[in-house]
Design a protein around this motif. Structure first.
Motif, PDB file in Angstrom:
ATOM      1  N   LEU A  93       0.808  -1.220   0.000  1.00  0.00           N
ATOM      2  CA  LEU A  93       0.000   0.000   0.000  1.00  0.00           C
ATOM      3  C   LEU A  93       0.842   1.273   0.000  1.00  0.00           C
ATOM      4  O   LEU A  93       0.528   2.234  -0.713  1.00  0.00           O
ATOM      5  CB  LEU A  93      -0.947  -0.005   1.201  1.00  0.00           C
ATOM      6  N   VAL A  94       1.900   1.304   0.812  1.00  0.00           N
ATOM      7  CA  VAL A  94       2.712   2.518   0.922  1.00  0.00           C
ATOM      8  C   VAL A  94       3.297   2.893  -0.440  1.00  0.00           C
ATOM      9  O   VAL A  94       3.205   4.051  -0.873  1.00  0.00           O
ATOM     10  CB  VAL A  94       3.828   2.330   1.971  1.00  0.00           C
TER      11      VAL A  94
ATOM     12  N   LYS B 105       0.388  11.935   3.206  1.00  0.00           N
ATOM     13  CA  LYS B 105      -0.677  12.840   3.599  1.00  0.00           C
ATOM     14  C   LYS B 105      -2.024  12.336   3.064  1.00  0.00           C
ATOM     15  O   LYS B 105      -2.142  11.952   1.900  1.00  0.00           O
ATOM     16  CB  LYS B 105      -0.403  14.249   3.069  1.00  0.00           C
ATOM     17  N   THR B 106      -3.043  12.380   3.927  1.00  0.00           N
ATOM     18  CA  THR B 106      -4.375  11.949   3.522  1.00  0.00           C
ATOM     19  C   THR B 106      -5.418  12.980   3.946  1.00  0.00           C
ATOM     20  O   THR B 106      -5.200  13.777   4.862  1.00  0.00           O
ATOM     21  CB  THR B 106      -4.752  10.587   4.151  1.00  0.00           C
ATOM     22  N   THR B 107      -6.556  12.925   3.296  1.00  0.00           N
ATOM     23  CA  THR B 107      -7.725  13.703   3.691  1.00  0.00           C
ATOM     24  C   THR B 107      -8.702  12.752   4.357  1.00  0.00           C
ATOM     25  O   THR B 107      -9.089  11.734   3.757  1.00  0.00           O
ATOM     26  CB  THR B 107      -8.391  14.360   2.472  1.00  0.00           C
TER      27      THR B 107
ATOM     28  N   TYR C 297      -2.355   4.483   9.203  1.00  0.00           N
ATOM     29  CA  TYR C 297      -1.227   3.724   8.663  1.00  0.00           C
ATOM     30  C   TYR C 297      -0.465   4.556   7.622  1.00  0.00           C
ATOM     31  O   TYR C 297       0.778   4.590   7.626  1.00  0.00           O
ATOM     32  CB  TYR C 297      -1.742   2.424   8.034  1.00  0.00           C
ATOM     33  N   LEU C 298      -1.189   5.225   6.752  1.00  0.00           N
ATOM     34  CA  LEU C 298      -0.534   6.031   5.722  1.00  0.00           C
ATOM     35  C   LEU C 298       0.189   7.229   6.325  1.00  0.00           C
ATOM     36  O   LEU C 298       1.317   7.555   5.927  1.00  0.00           O
ATOM     37  CB  LEU C 298      -1.565   6.484   4.695  1.00  0.00           C
ATOM     38  N   GLU C 299      -0.454   7.887   7.293  1.00  0.00           N
ATOM     39  CA  GLU C 299       0.180   9.038   7.948  1.00  0.00           C
ATOM     40  C   GLU C 299       1.461   8.616   8.659  1.00  0.00           C
ATOM     41  O   GLU C 299       2.464   9.344   8.651  1.00  0.00           O
ATOM     42  CB  GLU C 299      -0.797   9.673   8.947  1.00  0.00           C
ATOM     43  N   GLU C 300       1.446   7.429   9.288  1.00  0.00           N
ATOM     44  CA  GLU C 300       2.642   6.914   9.955  1.00  0.00           C
ATOM     45  C   GLU C 300       3.778   6.683   8.968  1.00  0.00           C
ATOM     46  O   GLU C 300       4.943   6.654   9.351  1.00  0.00           O
ATOM     47  CB  GLU C 300       2.319   5.613  10.693  1.00  0.00           C
TER      48      GLU C 300
END
Length: 511
Positions: A14-15, A44-46, A37-40
């Motif tokens: 995914l990353v 950056k996510t909305t 998980y993505l922020e870690e």
């Protein structure tokens, strides 16, 4: 800027995929655990609530079921009325959905999971989103399988978007995946409630494409169901070419027969050809079991499949490679035995956990424009269920020999007759149009060994002619279901020839 909505339970790859999307000018919208998980990983996510203007409620049961999500997915980009309504309702387009569903299948297959936990693993928002995106595949890319990440990114890098052909293919995968997912849930609930299954929906995953089916002009594939137990699909192939369609058919028969003898103290061995056993035997060890099986039919086993409930050792392996075999199936192999078997590079060598349970409960057979469904024939009658019907007595040893013969004949194509002696088959008559013909084949194969041997028939004798033939060859005892209106004729013929006969009360036709 395009937008991708990502909400996954499977984080594989995914990353890298998300980074690739950002590099290609995508904004990422995400939900709870996925966003964290993505922020870690510095992506950056909305947050989804910033898109919907509505926080998730009911422990996360409701978070993506919102017009700003489904309008963004379903709106037709080439229809002005849709675009106008999107502007009026402040709905922005969503160009990609990356979703895999709550792991209902994984939780179900753990076994013993409380019903309430299973219910909470039924995904609602995920299937809704991917189905919305897939319906609108003309404009929206839907990715459920991490295996497609690379292909999707590559097309975006080259063309700025995925191709229509790829979006259509991925949409097809979506509807098959959600149908499979729903089939697991529906079948679980129907089975739990003992409801009537008015619609048959089956879920299977592809194991492999086969070179061809029964014949080279026929295509073929091998699929497995969700809960795989004692099965070829759960085996380890240690050597040889890929399994063929016919290999799998024959291998399945081997496993069904071996399961009959799984609780025996002695080791069982069977040779199979064209979905019928050539011979079955018990032995004190694997080598003896194989040698006794081979003695049962040295001709038919050529090019066949051998299976055993034992561990194949060096001496057994040496014997096995003396003849041409397609497959060897066993509980295990010694290191030296495996080395010997691997000297035949095309010999398929499979290891199967013989202690695993059979998890499926039905047999499904296709017919033109339909399927037939029946319960698996896993009824196991034992000596205590047998009924002696003749004046001639059967000893305790006779009963044990008859039990072996009965387990063997259960797996012979009807009409089927098996002749056994000393816990091995010496004659098999399979798939005949009449029972006397099947008996004649089996008795002729056994020849002089038939004297003092045991006969098993998969169904009752409609006349006394089979018993009369058995007497001519010196058969000592017979086991059959009984149930013919002319049973007494066969009983009288047995008494006349001092043959003992027992009824099991259960028929085992195998068409």
């Amino acid at each position: 800027m395009k937008r991708a909505l990502i909400s996954v339970s499977n984080k594989k790859g995914l990353v890298e995929f998300a980074k690739g999307l950002i590099e290609n000018n995508y904004e990422i919208i995400s939900t709870g655990g996925t966003a964290k998980y993505l922020e870690e990983n510095n992506i950056k996510t909305t947050a989804i609530e910033n898109v919907t203007g509505f926080k998730e409620i009911m422990d996360g049961r409701v978070k993506t079921l919102h017009p700003k999500i489904h309008g963004g997915l379903l709106g037709l980009r080439d229809k002005e009325s849709h675009l106008e309504q999107m502007r009026e309702n402040e709905i922005e387009k969503i160009d990609m959905v990356v979703v895999n569903l709550y792991p209902f299948e994984e939780v179900l297959n753990r076994g013993g999971v409380p019903h309430g936990e299973l219910i909470e693993n039924i995904d609602i928002g995920g299937p809704s989103m991917v189905r919305s995106g897939a319906k609108n595949y003309k404009f929206v890319t839907v990715v459920m399988d991490p295996e497609n990440y690379g292909e999707v990114l590559e097309e975006i890098k080259i063309y700025g978007d995925t191709t229509l052909e790829t979006r259509e293919k991925l949409a097809g995968k979506v509807f098959l995946e959600t149908a499979y997912y729903d089939s697991l849930i529906g079948n679980y609930l129907i089975e739990k409630s003992k409801g009537d299954r008015e619609k048959l929906v089956l879920g299977y995953k592809k194991v492999q494409d086969l070179r061809y089916g029964e014949n080279p002009h026929q295509g073929g594939s091998f699929y497995k169901n969700s809960s795989v137990g004692y099965s070829l699909a759960n085996g380890k192939q240690l050597n040889g070419k890929e399994l063929s369609y016919n290999n799998i058919q024959d291998g399945n028969i081997v496993l069904e027969i071996l399961k009959e003898f799984a609780q025996e103290e002695k080791i069982a061995c069977v040779g199979v050809k064209h979905m019928n056993p050539c011979a079955i035997a018990l032995g004190e060890n694997t080598r003896e079991a194989w040698e006794r099986t081979y003695e049962g039919d040295k001709i038919s086993i050529f090019g066949g499949i051998v299976g055993t409930t034992g561990i194949v050792d060096e001496e057994t392996a040496k014997k096995l490679v003396e003849i041409f075999l397609e497959i060897v199936i066993a509980k295990g192999y010694t290191e030296k035995a495996l080395e010997i078997l691997k000297s035949k590079k095309n010999l398929r060598v499979l290891e199967i956990d013989m202690d695993e349970v059979v998890k499926n409960k039905e047999r499904i057979v296709s017919v033109l424009d339909g399927v037939l469904v029946q319960d698996l024939d896993i009824t196991n009658e034992t000596i205590k269920d047998y009924k002696l019907v003749t004046e001639t007595e059967a000893t305790e040893e006779d009963m044990k020999q008859l039990e072996f013969a009965w387990k063997a004949v259960k797996h012979i194509k009807s009409n089927g007759i098996v002749i056994c002696k000393d816990y091995r088959t010496i004659g098999i008559g399979a798939g005949q149009m009449n029972r006397v013909g099947a008996a004649k084949l089996a008795l002729d194969q056994g020849e002089e060994l038939c004297k003092g041997a045991y006969m098993a028939s998969d169904a009752f004798f409609p006349m006394d002619d089979t018993v009369e033939l058995a007497a001519q060859y010196g058969i000592k005892s017979i086991i059959q279901p009984g149930g013919s209106i002319k049973d007494q004729m066969s009983i009288d013929k047995c008494n006349e020839n001092r043959i003992s006969m027992v009824f099991t009360g259960v028929r085992h036709f195998k068409h």
